[in-house]
Design a protein around this motif. Structure first.
Motif, PDB file in Angstrom:
ATOM      1  N   GLY A  84      -7.268  16.275 -27.433  1.00  0.00           N
ATOM      2  CA  GLY A  84      -6.998  17.412 -27.163  1.00  0.00           C
ATOM      3  C   GLY A  84      -7.790  18.506 -27.836  1.00  0.00           C
ATOM      4  N   GLU A  85      -7.363  18.058 -29.260  1.00  0.00           N
ATOM      5  CA  GLU A  85      -7.773  18.733 -30.703  1.00  0.00           C
ATOM      6  C   GLU A  85      -9.378  18.803 -31.122  1.00  0.00           C
ATOM      7  OE1 GLU A  85      -6.025  21.105 -32.181  1.00  0.00           O
ATOM      8  OE2 GLU A  85      -4.204  20.898 -30.201  1.00  0.00           O
ATOM      9  N   PHE A  86      -9.445  17.354 -30.280  1.00  0.00           N
ATOM     10  CA  PHE A  86     -11.235  16.666 -31.004  1.00  0.00           C
ATOM     11  C   PHE A  86     -12.350  17.955 -30.387  1.00  0.00           C
ATOM     12  CE2 PHE A  86      -9.233  13.048 -31.557  1.00  0.00           C
ATOM     13  CZ  PHE A  86      -8.754  13.157 -33.294  1.00  0.00           C
ATOM     14  N   GLN A  87     -13.098  18.453 -30.883  1.00  0.00           N
ATOM     15  CA  GLN A  87     -14.152  19.986 -30.570  1.00  0.00           C
ATOM     16  C   GLN A  87     -15.361  19.169 -29.633  1.00  0.00           C
ATOM     17  OE1 GLN A  87     -15.489  21.434 -34.220  1.00  0.00           O
ATOM     18  NE2 GLN A  87     -14.594  23.388 -33.972  1.00  0.00           N
ATOM     19  N   LEU A  88     -15.321  17.858 -29.632  1.00  0.00           N
ATOM     20  CA  LEU A  88     -16.433  16.799 -28.144  1.00  0.00           C
ATOM     21  C   LEU A  88     -15.531  17.023 -27.006  1.00  0.00           C
ATOM     22  CD1 LEU A  88     -18.127  14.757 -30.975  1.00  0.00           C
ATOM     23  CD2 LEU A  88     -19.316  17.000 -29.615  1.00  0.00           C
ATOM     24  N   VAL A  89     -14.154  17.125 -27.697  1.00  0.00           N
ATOM     25  CA  VAL A  89     -13.099  17.066 -26.012  1.00  0.00           C
ATOM     26  C   VAL A  89     -12.943  18.449 -25.390  1.00  0.00           C
ATOM     27  CG1 VAL A  89     -10.607  16.185 -25.032  1.00  0.00           C
ATOM     28  CG2 VAL A  89     -12.295  14.522 -26.775  1.00  0.00           C
ATOM     29  N   GLN A  90     -12.679  19.034 -26.343  1.00  0.00           N
ATOM     30  CA  GLN A  90     -12.704  20.553 -26.061  1.00  0.00           C
ATOM     31  C   GLN A  90     -14.157  21.080 -25.285  1.00  0.00           C
ATOM     32  OE1 GLN A  90     -12.071  22.602 -29.520  1.00  0.00           O
ATOM     33  NE2 GLN A  90      -9.160  22.176 -29.131  1.00  0.00           N
ATOM     34  N   ALA A  91     -15.458  21.262 -26.029  1.00  0.00           N
ATOM     35  CA  ALA A  91     -16.859  20.855 -24.860  1.00  0.00           C
ATOM     36  C   ALA A  91     -16.717  20.532 -23.869  1.00  0.00           C
ATOM     37  CB  ALA A  91     -17.698  20.378 -26.275  1.00  0.00           C
ATOM     38  N   MET A  92     -15.961  19.481 -23.543  1.00  0.00           N
ATOM     39  CA  MET A  92     -16.055  18.546 -21.751  1.00  0.00           C
ATOM     40  C   MET A  92     -15.309  19.282 -21.214  1.00  0.00           C
ATOM     41  SD  MET A  92     -16.072  14.085 -22.613  1.00  0.00           S
ATOM     42  CE  MET A  92     -15.442  14.209 -23.384  1.00  0.00           C
ATOM     43  N   LEU A  93     -14.031  19.547 -21.652  1.00  0.00           N
ATOM     44  CA  LEU A  93     -12.829  20.585 -21.010  1.00  0.00           C
ATOM     45  C   LEU A  93     -13.324  21.901 -20.820  1.00  0.00           C
ATOM     46  CD1 LEU A  93     -10.160  19.661 -23.176  1.00  0.00           C
ATOM     47  CD2 LEU A  93     -10.028  19.430 -20.448  1.00  0.00           C
ATOM     48  N   ALA A  94     -14.374  22.688 -21.702  1.00  0.00           N
ATOM     49  CA  ALA A  94     -14.758  24.313 -21.463  1.00  0.00           C
ATOM     50  C   ALA A  94     -16.181  23.934 -20.427  1.00  0.00           C
ATOM     51  CB  ALA A  94     -15.468  24.793 -22.772  1.00  0.00           C
ATOM     52  N   ASP A  95     -16.847  22.885 -20.829  1.00  0.00           N
ATOM     53  CA  ASP A  95     -17.219  23.195 -18.952  1.00  0.00           C
ATOM     54  C   ASP A  95     -17.384  22.650 -17.855  1.00  0.00           C
ATOM     55  OD1 ASP A  95     -19.912  23.208 -21.407  1.00  0.00           O
ATOM     56  OD2 ASP A  95     -20.894  21.328 -21.407  1.00  0.00           O
ATOM     57  N   SER A  96     -16.061  21.739 -18.240  1.00  0.00           N
ATOM     58  CA  SER A  96     -15.722  21.471 -16.567  1.00  0.00           C
ATOM     59  C   SER A  96     -15.816  23.038 -16.443  1.00  0.00           C
ATOM     60  CB  SER A  96     -15.063  20.693 -16.679  1.00  0.00           C
ATOM     61  OG  SER A  96     -15.241  19.251 -16.976  1.00  0.00           O
ATOM     62  N   GLN A  97     -14.302  23.515 -17.131  1.00  0.00           N
ATOM     63  CA  GLN A  97     -13.968  25.006 -16.673  1.00  0.00           C
ATOM     64  C   GLN A  97     -15.134  25.974 -15.773  1.00  0.00           C
ATOM     65  OE1 GLN A  97     -10.928  25.226 -15.501  1.00  0.00           O
ATOM     66  NE2 GLN A  97     -11.237  27.980 -15.317  1.00  0.00           N
ATOM     67  N   ALA A  98     -15.589  25.428 -17.026  1.00  0.00           N
ATOM     68  CA  ALA A  98     -16.623  27.056 -16.644  1.00  0.00           C
ATOM     69  C   ALA A  98     -17.645  26.990 -15.791  1.00  0.00           C
ATOM     70  CB  ALA A  98     -17.775  27.167 -17.625  1.00  0.00           C
ATOM     71  N   GLU A  99     -17.884  25.275 -14.750  1.00  0.00           N
ATOM     72  CA  GLU A  99     -18.219  25.378 -14.081  1.00  0.00           C
ATOM     73  C   GLU A  99     -17.808  25.402 -12.505  1.00  0.00           C
ATOM     74  OE1 GLU A  99     -20.897  21.808 -13.588  1.00  0.00           O
ATOM     75  OE2 GLU A  99     -21.637  21.665 -16.339  1.00  0.00           O
TER      76      GLU A  99
END
Length: 381
Positions: free
Chosen positions: A276-291
């Motif tokens: 979860g500290e990796f930015q590419l994983v964070q990007a996927m988490l953020a996209d899911s939360q926003a959608e």
């Protein structure tokens, strides 16, 4: 009438606890046996889940649309099979009666539907008629004081356990809306036969099968509303409401997937740190939360409009289209973040990945929603 806010919050929080403490721990049991345990169904009855959208006069809770989707957002966090047990009674299995039934039909069927004593099933889809409902071939011909039904319905939710079928059938040969009528057919009626339960990609425990009518004779008072020609329009009204319900279910499933993925992203370590500290994983988490947040806002906005009496055909189609596509993307990202573990059945994201695929198909495919949205836009213009 909608509940007062305090009473509704007690209901919502009670359902949330029930989902967390009783349903989620038994998901694998449902998968193994392809059935929801009887004691769980009994608890769902006690909570009043079968009668969410049926009025208090007939034994239900009489929730408004915003309240209904609020409960469904919680139910969606567990395996879709649990919601499916009561889903037809909440929606398509009861709402034709609510919308167009005679007083006698409502008195006869709505109380046992509200209590869960009777399971309702909505029989519209056929081998040659799904999205194109006007092309259905099941016929109902008048014979004295009766109607005789012939035809086959396909992929009918809860048909294996249903006690009442709401059946769309052709009472005139022409391809027009008023050629379709609706009939209330109890299980066990001579000439009504069930196929074997379907084997599906996902959603084990949510049972479907063919329903076949062979010279199935029903009395004239089985005609919904006592009137020929109201079947197609009633079905479309039922589906408008059902699409908001399914959209809320998609948001609930997305919430569960995000919860599972966050937990894994915090615990799984690679290269000396949590993934979860990796930015590419964070990007996927953020996209899911926003959608998921966007879909939740759409569902609640459309539900509030419906509660105010506004026409919400376009908004319901928008919400169903966006939410069902959204949860597919969230599920895909969840599997990606889990990596190889996401492909393994020991983790729930693998099962949800298969389960949520159906949401883009039933109660109108994504492509049908696009047509409905565009039609409503052009009509308004």
């Amino acid at each position: 009438m909608p509940l007062d806010p305090e009473t509704f919050e007690l209901l919502r929080s009670g359902v949330a606890r029930f989902v967390t403490e009783r349903l989620i721990p038994r998901e694998e049991e449902v998968v193994e046996h392809n059935a929801v345990p009887a004691d769980v169904v009994a608890e769902m009855r006690d909570l009043g889940l079968f009668g969410l959208a049926i009025d208090e006069e007939h034994g239900g809770l009489g929730l408004g649309m915003e309240e209904e989707v609020g409960v469904v957002l919680e139910l969606g966090r567990a395996s879709p099979a649990f919601r499916s047990v009561a889903g037809t009674n909440i929606g398509i299995g009861s709402q034709a009666l609510v919308i167009a039934g005679t007083p006698e039909q409502r008195r006869r069927y709505l109380p046992p539907l509200a209590s869960g004593e009777l399971i309702g099933s909505f029989a519209l889809t056929e081998p040659e008629a799904g999205s194109d409902a006007l092309s259905l071939r099941t016929t109902a011909r008048r014979d004295g004081d009766d109607y005789i039904l012939n035809g086959t319905k396909r992929y009918i939710t809860n048909a294996p356990t249903a006690g009442l079928f709401t059946v769309m059938a052709r009472t005139a040969p022409e391809r027009r809306a008023d050629a379709i009528s609706c009939f209330l057919v109890p299980a066990g009626t001579p000439g009504l036969h069930l196929g074997q339960p379907d084997r599906k990609m996902g959603q084990r425990g949510a049972l479907t099968c063919d329903v076949v009518f062979e010279e199935c004779r029903v009395p004239a008072d089985a005609l919904l509303g006592g009137q020929e020609g109201n079947g197609f329009r009633t079905a479309m009204k039922v589906l408008d409401k059902g699409r908001l319900h399914i959209a809320a279910l998609c948001v609930g499933a997305a919430d569960r997937l995000i919860e599972e993925t966050l937990r894994y992203a915090r615990e799984r370590r690679q290269f000396g740190q949590a993934i979860g500290e990796f930015q590419l994983v964070q990007a996927m988490l953020a996209d899911s939360q926003a959608e998921a947040y966007a879909a939740r806002c759409m569902v609640l906005d459309a539900a509030r409009l419906r509660d105010r009496g506004a026409a919400t055909t376009m908004q319901a189609a928008c919400a169903k289209m966006f939410a069902s596509e959204m949860v597919g993307r969230v599920a895909d990202r969840a599997v990606q973040i889990f990596g190889g573990a996401g492909y393994m059945a020991e983790y729930p994201v693998e099962r949800f990945y298969r389960d949520v695929r159906l949401f883009r198909l039933f109660e109108g495919t994504t492509q049908i929603q696009q047509l409905v949205i565009a039609r409503e836009m052009l009509k308004a213009a």
